[in-house]
Design a protein around this motif. Structure first.
Motif, PDB file in Angstrom:
ATOM      1  N   THR A  46     -10.123   4.196  -4.534  1.00  0.00           N
ATOM      2  CA  THR A  46      -8.776   5.036  -4.194  1.00  0.00           C
ATOM      3  C   THR A  46      -8.659   5.154  -3.021  1.00  0.00           C
ATOM      4  OG1 THR A  46      -8.761   5.250  -6.658  1.00  0.00           O
ATOM      5  CG2 THR A  46      -7.192   7.164  -5.016  1.00  0.00           C
ATOM      6  N   PHE A  47      -7.617   5.011  -2.062  1.00  0.00           N
ATOM      7  CA  PHE A  47      -7.243   5.679  -0.835  1.00  0.00           C
ATOM      8  C   PHE A  47      -7.317   7.242  -0.635  1.00  0.00           C
ATOM      9  CE2 PHE A  47      -4.149   6.513   2.497  1.00  0.00           C
ATOM     10  CZ  PHE A  47      -5.418   5.916   3.932  1.00  0.00           C
ATOM     11  N   ARG A  48      -8.246   6.966  -0.064  1.00  0.00           N
ATOM     12  CA  ARG A  48      -8.393   8.816   1.074  1.00  0.00           C
ATOM     13  C   ARG A  48      -7.713   8.462   2.345  1.00  0.00           C
ATOM     14  NH1 ARG A  48     -11.846   8.306  -2.334  1.00  0.00           N
ATOM     15  NH2 ARG A  48     -12.051   9.949  -4.668  1.00  0.00           N
ATOM     16  N   ALA A  49      -7.246   9.611   2.735  1.00  0.00           N
ATOM     17  CA  ALA A  49      -6.448   9.663   4.690  1.00  0.00           C
ATOM     18  C   ALA A  49      -8.185  10.783   5.253  1.00  0.00           C
ATOM     19  CB  ALA A  49      -5.498   9.958   4.568  1.00  0.00           C
ATOM     20  N   SER A  50      -7.714  10.162   6.431  1.00  0.00           N
ATOM     21  CA  SER A  50      -8.946  11.183   6.995  1.00  0.00           C
ATOM     22  C   SER A  50      -9.621  12.110   7.542  1.00  0.00           C
ATOM     23  CB  SER A  50      -8.987  10.061   8.734  1.00  0.00           C
ATOM     24  OG  SER A  50      -8.789   9.066   8.916  1.00  0.00           O
ATOM     25  N   ARG A  51      -9.950  12.671   6.761  1.00  0.00           N
ATOM     26  CA  ARG A  51     -10.875  13.920   7.316  1.00  0.00           C
ATOM     27  C   ARG A  51     -10.099  14.716   8.904  1.00  0.00           C
ATOM     28  NH1 ARG A  51     -16.776  13.737   6.430  1.00  0.00           N
ATOM     29  NH2 ARG A  51     -16.229  12.673   4.674  1.00  0.00           N
ATOM     30  N   TYR A  87       6.975  -1.586   4.518  1.00  0.00           N
ATOM     31  CA  TYR A  87       6.025  -2.363   4.186  1.00  0.00           C
ATOM     32  C   TYR A  87       4.295  -2.052   5.312  1.00  0.00           C
ATOM     33  CZ  TYR A  87       8.619  -3.788   8.222  1.00  0.00           C
ATOM     34  OH  TYR A  87       8.662  -3.844   9.255  1.00  0.00           O
ATOM     35  N   GLU A  88       3.323  -2.639   5.406  1.00  0.00           N
ATOM     36  CA  GLU A  88       2.370  -2.679   6.919  1.00  0.00           C
ATOM     37  C   GLU A  88       1.995  -4.130   7.564  1.00  0.00           C
ATOM     38  OE1 GLU A  88      -1.448  -1.567   4.706  1.00  0.00           O
ATOM     39  OE2 GLU A  88      -1.822  -2.912   3.271  1.00  0.00           O
ATOM     40  N   GLU A  89       2.102  -3.832   8.051  1.00  0.00           N
ATOM     41  CA  GLU A  89       2.357  -5.295   9.240  1.00  0.00           C
ATOM     42  C   GLU A  89       1.045  -5.273   9.843  1.00  0.00           C
ATOM     43  OE1 GLU A  89       6.410  -7.175  11.201  1.00  0.00           O
ATOM     44  OE2 GLU A  89       4.949  -6.239  12.414  1.00  0.00           O
ATOM     45  N   GLY A 237      20.295   8.113  -1.110  1.00  0.00           N
ATOM     46  CA  GLY A 237      19.480   7.881   0.350  1.00  0.00           C
ATOM     47  C   GLY A 237      18.128   8.013   0.332  1.00  0.00           C
ATOM     48  N   MET A 238      17.446   8.238  -1.059  1.00  0.00           N
ATOM     49  CA  MET A 238      16.018   7.649  -0.920  1.00  0.00           C
ATOM     50  C   MET A 238      15.697   6.929  -0.618  1.00  0.00           C
ATOM     51  SD  MET A 238      15.034  10.056  -4.659  1.00  0.00           S
ATOM     52  CE  MET A 238      13.416   9.675  -4.713  1.00  0.00           C
ATOM     53  N   VAL A 239      13.877   6.169  -0.831  1.00  0.00           N
ATOM     54  CA  VAL A 239      13.917   5.192  -0.302  1.00  0.00           C
ATOM     55  C   VAL A 239      12.907   4.380  -0.698  1.00  0.00           C
ATOM     56  CG1 VAL A 239      15.073   4.580   2.346  1.00  0.00           C
ATOM     57  CG2 VAL A 239      12.078   5.768   1.811  1.00  0.00           C
ATOM     58  N   LEU A 240      12.473   3.395  -0.516  1.00  0.00           N
ATOM     59  CA  LEU A 240      10.756   2.381  -1.287  1.00  0.00           C
ATOM     60  C   LEU A 240      10.129   2.603  -0.825  1.00  0.00           C
ATOM     61  CD1 LEU A 240      12.749   0.181  -3.755  1.00  0.00           C
ATOM     62  CD2 LEU A 240      11.107   1.967  -4.276  1.00  0.00           C
ATOM     63  N   HIS A 241       9.134   2.904  -0.539  1.00  0.00           N
ATOM     64  CA  HIS A 241       7.911   2.696   0.599  1.00  0.00           C
ATOM     65  C   HIS A 241       6.179   1.942  -0.760  1.00  0.00           C
ATOM     66  CE1 HIS A 241       9.106   5.153   4.162  1.00  0.00           C
ATOM     67  NE2 HIS A 241       9.877   4.723   3.727  1.00  0.00           N
ATOM     68  N   VAL A 242       5.747   2.002   0.642  1.00  0.00           N
ATOM     69  CA  VAL A 242       4.709   1.505   0.345  1.00  0.00           C
ATOM     70  C   VAL A 242       3.454   2.322   0.620  1.00  0.00           C
ATOM     71  CG1 VAL A 242       4.846  -1.032  -0.448  1.00  0.00           C
ATOM     72  CG2 VAL A 242       4.175  -0.986   1.923  1.00  0.00           C
ATOM     73  N   GLN A 243       1.652   2.760  -0.174  1.00  0.00           N
ATOM     74  CA  GLN A 243       1.014   3.079   0.709  1.00  0.00           C
ATOM     75  C   GLN A 243      -0.465   2.410   0.012  1.00  0.00           C
ATOM     76  OE1 GLN A 243       1.739   6.759  -0.663  1.00  0.00           O
ATOM     77  NE2 GLN A 243       0.576   6.691  -3.301  1.00  0.00           N
ATOM     78  N   PRO A 244      -1.119   2.737   0.542  1.00  0.00           N
ATOM     79  CA  PRO A 244      -2.539   2.471   0.029  1.00  0.00           C
ATOM     80  C   PRO A 244      -3.183   1.935  -1.229  1.00  0.00           C
ATOM     81  CG  PRO A 244      -2.797   2.172   2.286  1.00  0.00           C
ATOM     82  CD  PRO A 244      -2.015   3.291   1.582  1.00  0.00           C
ATOM     83  N   ARG A 245      -3.329   1.246  -1.931  1.00  0.00           N
ATOM     84  CA  ARG A 245      -4.293   1.724  -2.902  1.00  0.00           C
ATOM     85  C   ARG A 245      -5.031   0.446  -3.480  1.00  0.00           C
ATOM     86  NH1 ARG A 245      -2.919   4.328  -7.922  1.00  0.00           N
ATOM     87  NH2 ARG A 245      -4.271   3.698  -9.974  1.00  0.00           N
ATOM     88  N   GLN A 247      -7.530  -2.357  -1.767  1.00  0.00           N
ATOM     89  CA  GLN A 247      -7.528  -2.849  -0.721  1.00  0.00           C
ATOM     90  C   GLN A 247      -5.764  -2.900  -0.994  1.00  0.00           C
ATOM     91  OE1 GLN A 247     -10.582  -6.011  -1.385  1.00  0.00           O
ATOM     92  NE2 GLN A 247     -11.613  -4.924  -0.112  1.00  0.00           N
ATOM     93  N   GLY A 248      -4.998  -3.241  -2.178  1.00  0.00           N
ATOM     94  CA  GLY A 248      -4.310  -3.229  -2.353  1.00  0.00           C
ATOM     95  C   GLY A 248      -2.621  -2.189  -2.506  1.00  0.00           C
ATOM     96  N   LEU A 249      -1.825  -2.635  -2.194  1.00  0.00           N
ATOM     97  CA  LEU A 249      -0.588  -1.669  -2.073  1.00  0.00           C
ATOM     98  C   LEU A 249      -0.345  -0.813  -3.826  1.00  0.00           C
ATOM     99  CD1 LEU A 249       1.583  -3.925   0.172  1.00  0.00           C
ATOM    100  CD2 LEU A 249       0.333  -1.760   0.636  1.00  0.00           C
ATOM    101  N   GLN A 250       0.532  -0.049  -3.646  1.00  0.00           N
ATOM    102  CA  GLN A 250       1.293   0.998  -4.457  1.00  0.00           C
ATOM    103  C   GLN A 250       2.862   1.453  -4.019  1.00  0.00           C
ATOM    104  OE1 GLN A 250       0.128   4.962  -5.395  1.00  0.00           O
ATOM    105  NE2 GLN A 250       1.296   5.185  -7.326  1.00  0.00           N
ATOM    106  N   LEU A 251       3.431   1.109  -4.865  1.00  0.00           N
ATOM    107  CA  LEU A 251       5.231   1.528  -4.417  1.00  0.00           C
ATOM    108  C   LEU A 251       5.900   2.920  -4.479  1.00  0.00           C
ATOM    109  CD1 LEU A 251       7.606  -0.500  -3.207  1.00  0.00           C
ATOM    110  CD2 LEU A 251       8.502  -0.397  -5.604  1.00  0.00           C
TER     111      LEU A 251
END
Length: 738
Positions: A46-51, A87-89, A237-245, A247-251
């Motif tokens: 599970t992705f965790r942001a930096s402290r 997306y991430e690039e 006006g809402m959008v679809l983003h991705v975030q890490p899950r 090593q993959g992605l979560q919508l």
């Protein structure tokens, strides 16, 4: 797996934050990115942001990097990781020319100082090229561009029909129980089934909104998941983003800009910042925001319509007779000279099943008796009677299948013995004074319909009086008997219709039955009696464009119509509003959610403070993460010559002038120049109507006006009909009725 480790000492300033760019500290030594072939990856994290990043300590701390970009075919010269939400690039330039390579790349970036973690981008896998490798033959390098997203699923899949009543409509023609589809549930489940099983909504403004069979319709047939999103949450006006899950992605579905004030969040100490650029964005906040929702539905029952009309309206009795499905009534007597017409009616399930009509008047009789003229006046006697009963098709309640008409007539000679005939409804119970019955009979009509629903044949059969008789007809008047029916024959009138195509019909009328002809004595030449002879006299068929009657087979459902009143509200930004007015129309938004959703929409366009800053190490704060500077909008990490520089763009609400919660709310006002209305009762020059002038979000009810609508054309709408109107020279004038 080999890692590249770089050590350097940080020579940045101490103390307060600065808003000017600084020269990066010098780097001791040299770092090299190692190229690795793709390796299989297993497991899930599970992705965790930096402290929170600690502040630099006294004495130059040792800055240690772990920068791994593995899986590329050559030595990595420079690379850039970017995540903008959708997306991430990853863009990486390697030595050598590799036009046919399609590698998978593993990225892991980390920085420490004095054994304390400063920032980390957890392991990310890129295995999808966004474009072909870009070759630079002069420099002998190849640039690979990778993109992780769900675009191929969002835009590449075609959905089937997911709306249940499109596949299996409710068989009940009255739709007493309507099928409903909750928009939130359908969109969420569709994206989970076809795009990402772990899809989530950060906020759900449509949680109470639905599509409703026969009212608020939609179809998913042959559209993409992205089109489904655009038609629903995207309309807000809402959008679809991705975030890490792992090593993959979560919508994730979210608002593109912050819509709430959040305090706290991870802190990046100012002493680490190489650059910092704050910017206030004000001009996007609209002066007024109008939000329109789904129509407010009112089931117009006869009782509700009569309540709207009111008992004090002169047309109330007439409206009541027209709209109540089951009742008996009589018309006020209609005198014409000495003759008065009485009518009574009976309705059952919305159809007229029986009607009686009779006339009462004065009859003046003149006769010659004993050679002298005599006259007599009979007052208030019955002069005619007709009773009609109609039976309807149980499978199509508006379609008549059989009709029976009974008629009576009376004769009034000078010496008549008056009798009594009792009228027993509907609506009228009254004894009539009558003379000698001269004629009575029953005429019946049957109707036959084609499988396509139109009238195919109509047959009417009834008696026709041909002669009367009287006992002692040649005696004195006071010695004559009553006048009686002597001879009557049956007559049949037929009509048929046949469709010829092209809007043309063949109509064939005809008459057949019996007639009386005299029988003559051959010897004397005198008529001695009459005889009944059958005869048919068909009319010539004719071609016409006049179609025969057809009927709506919908049963009476207890509801005259659905009244659809527009809904909406207006939000005022006050002194904070600097942009153009905005109108947002969401035809499926629950009216009860108008204010809540309207404030979200206004918040997403409110004043905001956008801050971009950079630090000399990798960060893992991806879009959607809350920092002390606001919510992250974009993260870019540049890797070159052994150094890592992260650039973060954050945004947060700016409430310097006003907060979105302070925006004023007022009712939405409809266009005063045109609209729709419900007719209540007729007037000499038009109709009294219920005109909707707006919507009050405080009461969640429409604003209505009781107004006159003028008719310029001759169409005859009825109570409960819907009128379209326009304001012409200061008067509301109807343009049509339906």
């Amino acid at each position: 797996m080999p890692l590249s480790v770089l050590q350097r000492r940080y020579r940045g300033p101490r103390g307060s934050a600065t808003f000017t760019a600084q020269r990066p500290p010098s780097v001791w030594g040299q770092a090299t990115f190692f190229a690795h072939r793709p390796v299989p990856l297993t497991g899930h994290a599970t992705f965790r942001a930096s402290r929170p990043t600690p502040a630099p300590q006294a004495g130059s701390p040792l800055l240690e990097y772990t920068l791994e970009v593995s899986g590329l075919p050559g030595e990595v010269l420079r690379a850039e990781y970017r995540h903008g939400g959708q997306y991430e690039e990853l863009t990486a330039t390697v030595g050598g020319l590799w036009p046919l390579e399609m590698p998978s790349v593993l990225v892991h970036l980390k920085a420490e100082a004095g054994g304390v973690l400063l920032g980390e981008l957890p392991q990310r896998l890129f295995d999808g090229l966004a474009q072909e490798p870009e070759l630079d033959t002069a420099e002998a390098t190849t640039t690979f561009t990778f993109r992780n997203s769900f675009d191929h699923l969002l835009r590449g899949i075609r959905l089937g029909e997911l709306i249940p009543w499109k596949l299996a409509p409710t068989p009940d023609p009255c739709l007493r129980v309507r099928q409903r589809v909750n928009i939130s549930q359908l969109v969420t489940q569709t994206l989970r089934d076809h795009v990402d099983f772990f899809f989530v909504l950060e906020d759900d403004p449509l949680v109470s909104s639905s599509w409703v069979e026969g009212r608020v319709d939609f179809s998913t047939l042959n559209i993409t998941p992205q089109a489904l999103w655009d038609a629903t949450y995207g309309a807000l006006g809402m959008v679809l983003h991705v975030q890490p899950r792992g090593q993959g992605l979560q919508l994730v579905g979210r608002w593109p800009q912050p819509t709430e004030e959040v305090t706290g969040g991870a802190r990046i100490d100012a002493d680490w910042r190489l650059t910092e650029l704050p910017q206030r964005q004000w001009w996007q906040t609209p002066t007024r925001l109008t939000v329109r929702g789904a129509d407010h539905v009112t089931e117009l029952t006869p009782a509700l319509l009569l309540e709207w009309v009111g008992e004090d309206d002169p047309a109330y009795p007439e409206v009541m007779r027209a709209v109540l499905p089951t009742q008996e009534w009589y018309d006020e007597p209609a005198p014409n000279g000495t003759t008065t017409v009485y009518r009574g009616f009976n309705k059952l399930n919305g159809q007229l099943t029986r009607q009686v009509e009779f006339t009462v008047g004065d009859v003046f009789v003149k006769e010659t008796i004993d050679g002298k003229p005599k006259s007599k006046l009979f007052r208030d006697v019955a002069t005619g009677y007709k009773s009609t009963e109609t039976h309807y098709d149980p499978d199509c309640p508006a379609r008549p299948v059989y009709q029976r008409v009974e008629t009576r007539s009376w004769a009034y000679p000078y010496h008549v013995t008056l009798g009594t005939f009792q009228v027993l409804g509907p609506g009228i119970i009254r004894p009539l004074t009558v003379g000698e019955e001269a004629e009575s009979g029953v005429t019946t009509t049957t109707y036959r319909y084609s499988p396509q629903g139109h009238l195919a044949a109509e047959t009417t059969t009834g008696p026709v009086l041909m002669s009367v008789q009287q006992e002692n007809a040649e005696a004195e008047a006071d010695e004559r008997g009553p006048i009686e029916r002597r001879e009557a024959v049956m007559r049949t009138v037929t009509q048929t219709w046949a469709y010829l195509g092209g809007g043309r019909w063949q109509h064939t009328p005809g008459t057949s039955g019996q007639t009386l002809v005299p029988v003559y004595d051959k010897d004397t030449g005198e008529a001695v009696r009459t005889v009944a002879v059958t005869r048919s006299t068909p009319d010539a068929p004719r071609v016409t464009d006049q179609a025969p009657p057809s009927y709506d087979c919908k049963p009476f459902c207890g509801v005259l119509r659905d009244v659809l009143d527009p809904t909406g509200l207006v939000l005022h930004s006050g002194d904070a509003g600097l942009g153009e007015e905005r109108d947002v129309n969401v035809p499926f938004l629950d009216p009860a959610a108008l204010e809540r959703v309207g404030r979200k929409l206004l918040s997403s366009e409110w004043h905001r403070l956008v801050t971009s800053f950079s630090v000399p190490f990798p960060l893992g704060y991806l879009p959607g993460t809350w920092l002390e500077d606001g919510r992250v909008q974009e993260l870019t990490i540049a890797l070159e010559e052994g150094e890592a520089t992260s650039t973060v763009t954050c945004a947060r609400l700016d409430t310097t002038l006003l907060a979105p919660s302070a925006a004023g709310v007022e009712p939405w006002r409809a266009d005063p120049n045109s609209g729709r209305a419900i007719m209540l009762a007729g007037r000499a020059n038009g109709a009294r109507a219920r005109v909707v002038t707006g919507w009050d979000p405080a009461t969640n009810q429409p604003l209505v006006d009781d107004a006159l609508i003028v008719f310029r054309t001759g169409f005859p709408p009825g109570a409960g009909d819907e009128l379209d109107w326009q304001l012409i020279r200061g008067r509301r004038e109807a343009t049509n009725a339906r």
